[in-house]
Design an enzyme around this catalytic site. Structure first.
Site, mmCIF file in Angstrom:
data_model
loop_
_atom_site.group_PDB
_atom_site.id
_atom_site.type_symbol
_atom_site.label_atom_id
_atom_site.label_comp_id
_atom_site.label_asym_id
_atom_site.label_seq_id
_atom_site.Cartn_x
_atom_site.Cartn_y
_atom_site.Cartn_z
ATOM 1 N N ALA A 59 65.974 65.261 48.569
ATOM 2 C CA ALA A 59 66.110 65.078 50.018
ATOM 3 C C ALA A 59 65.791 66.385 50.728
ATOM 4 C CB ALA A 59 67.533 64.646 50.343
ATOM 5 N N GLY A 117 55.141 67.214 53.895
ATOM 6 C CA GLY A 117 54.013 67.658 54.711
ATOM 7 C C GLY A 117 52.815 67.838 53.809
ATOM 8 N N CYS A 137 47.910 66.113 52.116
ATOM 9 C CA CYS A 137 47.682 64.828 51.438
ATOM 10 C C CYS A 137 48.619 63.704 51.876
ATOM 11 C CB CYS A 137 47.789 65.021 49.931
ATOM 12 S SG CYS A 137 46.451 66.025 49.298
ATOM 13 N N GLU A 147 41.760 63.320 42.161
ATOM 14 C CA GLU A 147 42.544 64.487 41.746
ATOM 15 C C GLU A 147 44.022 64.193 41.964
ATOM 16 O OE1 GLU A 147 44.319 66.496 43.994
ATOM 17 O OE2 GLU A 147 43.701 65.540 45.860
ATOM 18 N N ASP A 154 29.414 75.344 49.080
ATOM 19 C CA ASP A 154 30.176 75.147 50.317
ATOM 20 C C ASP A 154 29.306 75.622 51.476
ATOM 21 O OD1 ASP A 154 33.586 74.938 50.645
ATOM 22 O OD2 ASP A 154 32.327 75.350 52.393
ATOM 23 N N LYS A 213 55.290 73.671 51.514
ATOM 24 C CA LYS A 213 56.130 73.723 50.315
ATOM 25 C C LYS A 213 55.939 75.115 49.713
ATOM 26 C CE LYS A 213 52.946 72.073 46.832
ATOM 27 N NZ LYS A 213 52.766 71.163 45.742
ATOM 28 N N LYS A 242 33.410 81.702 52.938
ATOM 29 C CA LYS A 242 34.054 81.320 51.673
ATOM 30 C C LYS A 242 33.179 81.694 50.485
ATOM 31 C CE LYS A 242 36.926 77.298 52.266
ATOM 32 N NZ LYS A 242 36.874 75.871 52.356
HETATM 33 C C1 UDX Z 1 50.301 65.890 46.506
HETATM 34 C C2 UDX Z 1 50.424 65.102 45.191
HETATM 35 O O1 UDX Z 1 51.653 65.443 44.535
HETATM 36 C C3 UDX Z 1 49.236 65.364 44.308
HETATM 37 O O2 UDX Z 1 49.316 64.582 43.126
HETATM 38 C C4 UDX Z 1 48.004 64.955 45.125
HETATM 39 O O3 UDX Z 1 46.866 64.913 44.447
HETATM 40 C C5 UDX Z 1 47.910 65.848 46.349
HETATM 41 O O4 UDX Z 1 49.054 65.606 47.132
HETATM 42 P P1 UDX Z 1 50.797 68.340 47.332
HETATM 43 O O5 UDX Z 1 50.499 67.813 48.695
HETATM 44 O O6 UDX Z 1 50.183 69.611 46.910
HETATM 45 O O7 UDX Z 1 50.401 67.268 46.212
HETATM 46 O O8 UDX Z 1 52.378 68.565 47.253
HETATM 47 P P2 UDX Z 1 53.629 67.823 46.613
HETATM 48 O O9 UDX Z 1 54.234 68.699 45.597
HETATM 49 O O10 UDX Z 1 53.331 66.455 46.196
HETATM 50 O O11 UDX Z 1 54.628 67.801 47.859
HETATM 51 C C6 UDX Z 1 54.280 67.129 49.062
HETATM 52 C C7 UDX Z 1 55.374 67.261 50.075
HETATM 53 O O12 UDX Z 1 56.518 66.505 49.698
HETATM 54 C C8 UDX Z 1 55.893 68.692 50.299
HETATM 55 O O13 UDX Z 1 56.067 68.923 51.674
HETATM 56 C C9 UDX Z 1 57.220 68.722 49.581
HETATM 57 O O14 UDX Z 1 58.110 69.664 50.123
HETATM 58 C C10 UDX Z 1 57.698 67.299 49.784
HETATM 59 N N1 UDX Z 1 58.652 66.826 48.763
HETATM 60 C C11 UDX Z 1 58.241 66.691 47.481
HETATM 61 C C12 UDX Z 1 59.953 66.477 49.131
HETATM 62 O O15 UDX Z 1 60.323 66.573 50.307
HETATM 63 N N2 UDX Z 1 60.795 65.987 48.168
HETATM 64 C C13 UDX Z 1 60.426 65.849 46.883
HETATM 65 O O16 UDX Z 1 61.255 65.398 46.073
HETATM 66 C C14 UDX Z 1 59.124 66.210 46.519
#
Ligand code: UDX
Length: 437
Positions: free
Chosen positions: A252, A257, A260, A151, A30, A320, A35
């Site tokens: 819901a 957020g 990704c 990933e 990196d 989350k 880091k």
């Molecule tokens: C996501 C993908 O799940 C993962 O496979 C990818 O490689 C990277 O992006 P991540 O961003 O870490 O992972 O979180 P994820 O658990 O997917 O949740 C994303 C967002 O959706 C969060 O803000 C979560 O609160 C929201 N969410 C998720 C909902 O609002 N409702 C749901 O039912 C599920």
């Protein structure tokens, strides 16, 4: 096997330490000196459950080392993972300059056959540009392959996801690269799907966009349920029992957020549109999501009349639970909207206060949910951290000025809260409580 991982952020570090734990020798690279210093001292520079322990174990066994210069890593590794950031440009397309930088670095240091694996989420055809860049800048006539190995790690459970994925997708062009990647993943007893490179790139963007679409779909249903007194959680359950639909990602709430979904969704419809393919489903998915925080504030205003001068305890800042990541977190939008309404905010989050204060320097952060609730006119739950479910809500009730709880994630037991004297406002369901006050 020897592996180089460029980029030691959430994806790169989990990848590096995961492969090290499986017995590979891994070089984490990196350009961020801070880091690398932190990792070299055995400290994970962000919060991700389980990662600290693996760093300790693999460092102890000499299976992982970290550097700012990747020359030795390129020389020794058989597979080089590109895990650097691909942030969004102002128009939504991905900024691939860090990927290009790594490709140039590899070109300058490559001396024998390597597999260069894209792991960061990148637009389809990025592999072509990596290949072209390495070919343009390489100093020697060497062979190499570029593969796409996206990933699917979720922050907060990334370690678990690394060791127990549901599928591994590898896009390759040659048998040689396929064999090497097969060997790398030999310990994983899950479907290993080989495709061409562009298809693998699309699978990643399509997966995240589809999941985002599910969330926006249920969030629109939540709006409808509120109008007709139905219960969105039961709708979700009823739909999800159909295995063709599935119950996951149908929760819901206040919207998705993170680093990704919002970024990938936008990048994906931009890619489609650049190819002349309109993809309104994805634009609408984004629009529905963008509206969630404002709808939430509207609900608060309907219950509280005015927000000016009112004190709001915000529970949860990370996008989350189980992460300190606040990138694209709905909490930031909620807080800004509350501020513009003139509300006074005190927030609490088990891990993300520091990161939130870096972007909202005036934010008052409490050291416990009880402190955030002290004298509050309402509590807004934005992130469903497990600890919020076991709070002493009686104590909270006693310390609040007016007992309103707005649950942006349907995480709390509304009946219990109502029995304690709260007015409880969930998403997509009827509010519960004694509304005579
Ligand atoms: C996501 C993908 O799940 C993962 O496979 C990818 O490689 C990277 O992006 P991540 O961003 O870490 O992972 O979180 P994820 O658990 O997917 O949740 C994303 C967002 O959706 C969060 O803000 C979560 O609160 C929201 N969410 C998720 C909902 O609002 N409702 C749901 O039912 C599920």
């Amino acid at each position: 096997m020897k592996i180089a991982v460029f980029g030691t952020g959430y994806v790169g570090l989990v990848t590096a330490l995961g492969f090290a734990k499986l017995g590979n020798k891994v070089y984490g690279i990196d350009k961020d000196m801070g880091k690398i210093e932190s990792l070299s001292k055995g400290r994970v520079p962000f919060y991700e459950p389980g990662l600290q322990e693996i760093l300790k174990e693999t460092r102890g066994k000499g299976l992982v080392e970290f550097h700012t210069n990747g020359a030795k890593a390129v020389e020794e590794a058989a597979v080089i993972f590109i895990c650097v950031g691909t942030p969004a440009l102002p128009d939504g397309r991905a900024d691939l300059s860090q990927v290009e930088e790594v490709a140039r670095f590899i070109a300058e240091n490559i001396r024998d056959y390597k597999v260069i694996a894209e792991k960061s989420t990148v637009p389809v055809k990025t592999s072509y540009w990596i290949k072209r860049t390495v070919n343009l800048y390489k100093k020697e006539s060497v062979e190499f392959d570029v593969v796409s190995n996206p990933e699917f790690l979720r922050e907060g459970s990334a370690v678990q996801d690394f060791f127990h994925p549901e599928r591994i997708v590898v896009g390759t062009e040659t048998e040689r690269a396929r064999n090497l990647m097969r060997q790398l993943y030999k310990d994983f007893d899950v479907p290993l799907l080989f495709t061409d490179v562009g298809t693998a790139e699309i699978i990643k963007h399509a997966s995240n966009s589809f999941l985002a679409m599910k969330i926006s779909f249920i969030n629109m249903l939540a709006e409808l349920c509120e109008k007709v007194d139905a219960d969105v959680d039961m709708v979700s359950k009823g739909m999800g029992l159909d295995s063709r639909i599935g119950e996951r990602f149908l929760r819901a709430g206040i919207g998705f957020g993170g680093s990704c979904f919002p970024k990938d969704l936008k990048a994906f419809y931009r890619i489609a549109e650049a190819e002349g393919v309109e993809f309104p489903l994805l634009r609408e998915t984004e629009r529905v999501n963008d509206l969630r925080p404002a709808k939430f504030i509207y609900k608060m205003k309907r219950a509280m009349w005015n927000l000016r001068g009112k004190k709001i305890g915000v529970l949860g800042l990370s996008f989350k639970p189980n992460t300190d990541d606040i990138r694209e977190a709905p909490s930031l939008k909620v807080i800004n909207l509350l501020k513009s309404e003139g509300a006074k905010i005190v927030a609490y989050d088990p891990a993300a206060c520091k990161n939130a204060r870096a972007v909202l320097p005036e934010l008052r952060c409490a050291s416990s949910p009880y402190e955030a609730a002290q004298g509050a006119n309402a509590i807004s739950l934005i992130t469903e951290w497990e600890e919020f479910k076991t709070i002493d809500w009686k104590r909270i009730r006693e310390s609040m000025e007016t007992p309103l709880v707005f649950d942006g994630r349907n995480a709390l037991d509304g009946r219990k809260l109502a029995s304690l004297g709260f007015e409880y406002y969930p998403v997509g369901k009827r509010p519960i409580g004694n509304f005579n006050g």
